[in-house]
Design an enzyme around this catalytic site. Structure first.
Site, PDB file in Angstrom:
ATOM      1  CG  ASP A   8      70.150 -43.608 -24.674  1.00 37.27           C
ATOM      2  OD1 ASP A   8      70.441 -44.643 -25.518  1.00 37.27           O
ATOM      3  OD2 ASP A   8      70.259 -42.500 -25.109  1.00 37.27           O
ATOM      4  CD  GLU A  14      72.268 -44.385 -28.035  1.00 39.01           C
ATOM      5  OE1 GLU A  14      72.669 -44.221 -29.424  1.00 39.01           O
ATOM      6  OE2 GLU A  14      71.847 -43.398 -27.407  1.00 39.01           O
TER       7      GLU A  14
END
Length: 305
Positions: free
Chosen positions: A164, A166
């Protein structure tokens, strides 16, 4: 210093575009083989759990009223971090205390799910320190991080890794900006280390758009990809069959039951094979879950505390 994992709450209004991938591999390599889930027909259901606040065991509390099969097929521990290592000037794997507690107590937090036939994977998330999956300074540092990941899977008897990209905050601590090679090197090394395990990509951020380099395209090394913007429908733009894609994404308790049902109905009608959910907590969410299980599996969901 580290920054705690941030809660990941998003809506379609925040999205420009996003994709994610999750890979399903072989059974967990522990002393006892995982029991197969009761047969059910329909898409693979995925549940992300914020372990800073909730128990992984919640995933195993939902079964189908018709047939008794598991509602969820994949449980995602959200989340470990990629932190900055000043010595190597590259990313290193970090577990906050809540993630570490889940891993250290695998016998009571992970094995019960696997014994029901539910796969358990570890998500890895940026941590505002400048390190991400897309800015390793060399192929060797990418391979070193891949080994940290595969060693973790082996040590704790997990079923795989979820990426992920982010909150990396590329450039902090003097780190580089995203480059074309890093994620390809990382995914290639990780797949070589664990050919039969899950590799997942929550397809968002710079890494998600850097899947090809030097004639190597790593798209096929992922088994699943999904849209991470809750309450919306977006087909992931990655070269995987429909059976491995989830254009639907819902936040349990945050996406309306009518929207969850509509997204599930569209998943089935358009022939997609995965349905993504996020933020399963400890409350009885059987009404929210039933909204999509009726469309996916033709059955209400039963919650057993």
């Amino acid at each position: 210093m580290f920054t705690p994992v941030r809660s990941r709450i998003r809506t379609a209004a925040l999205a420009l575009s996003a994709i994610t991938a999750l890979t399903l591999g072989a059974t967990v390599t522990t002393g006892a083989a995982a029991a197969p889930a009761l047969a059910k027909q329909g898409p693979t259901s995925v549940a992300y759990v914020e372990v800073n606040n909730n128990s992984m065991l919640n995933v195993g509390k939902y079964t189908l009223a018709n047939g008794g099969g598991n509602v969820f097929d994949v449980a995602v521990i959200f989340a470990a971090n990629i932190n900055y290592d000043a010595g190597t000037k590259a990313g290193t794997l970090y577990f906050n205390p809540n993630v570490q507690r889940v891993l250290d107590n695998a016998a009571t937090q992970i094995r019960p799910l696997q014994q029901k036939g539910i796969k358990v994977v570890l998500s890895v998330l940026g941590n505002h320190q400048g390190s991400g999956f897309a800015n390793f300074p060399s192929q060797q540092t990418a391979s070193t991080f891949a080994k940290q990941l595969s060693d973790t899977v082996a040590k704790y008897g997990l079923d795989g890794i979820d990426f992920d990209d982010e909150y990396a905050d590329y450039g902090n601590n003097g780190t580089g900006q995203p480059n074309a090679s890093s994620f390809v090197y990382l995914v290639s090394a990780l797949r070589a280390n664990m050919p039969n395990k899950i590799i997942s990509l929550y397809n968002i951020g710079p890494a998600a758009s850097r899947l090809s380099y030097g004639g190597v395209d790593v798209s096929s090394k992922f088994d699943y990809a999904w849209n991470p913007y809750y309450g919306s429908w977006q087909v992931p733009g990655i070269a995987l069959p429909k059976s491995k894609l989830s254009p639907a994404a819902v936040q349990i308790g945050g996406t309306s039951q009518s929207t969850a049902a509509a997204l599930a109905r569209r998943t089935v009608s358009e022939g997609y094979g995965v349905y993504l959910t996020y933020n399963l907590d400890g409350a009885d969410r059987s009404a929210d879950v039933s909204a999509f299980t009726r469309e996916l599996y033709g059955s209400d969901a039963r919650y057993t505390p």
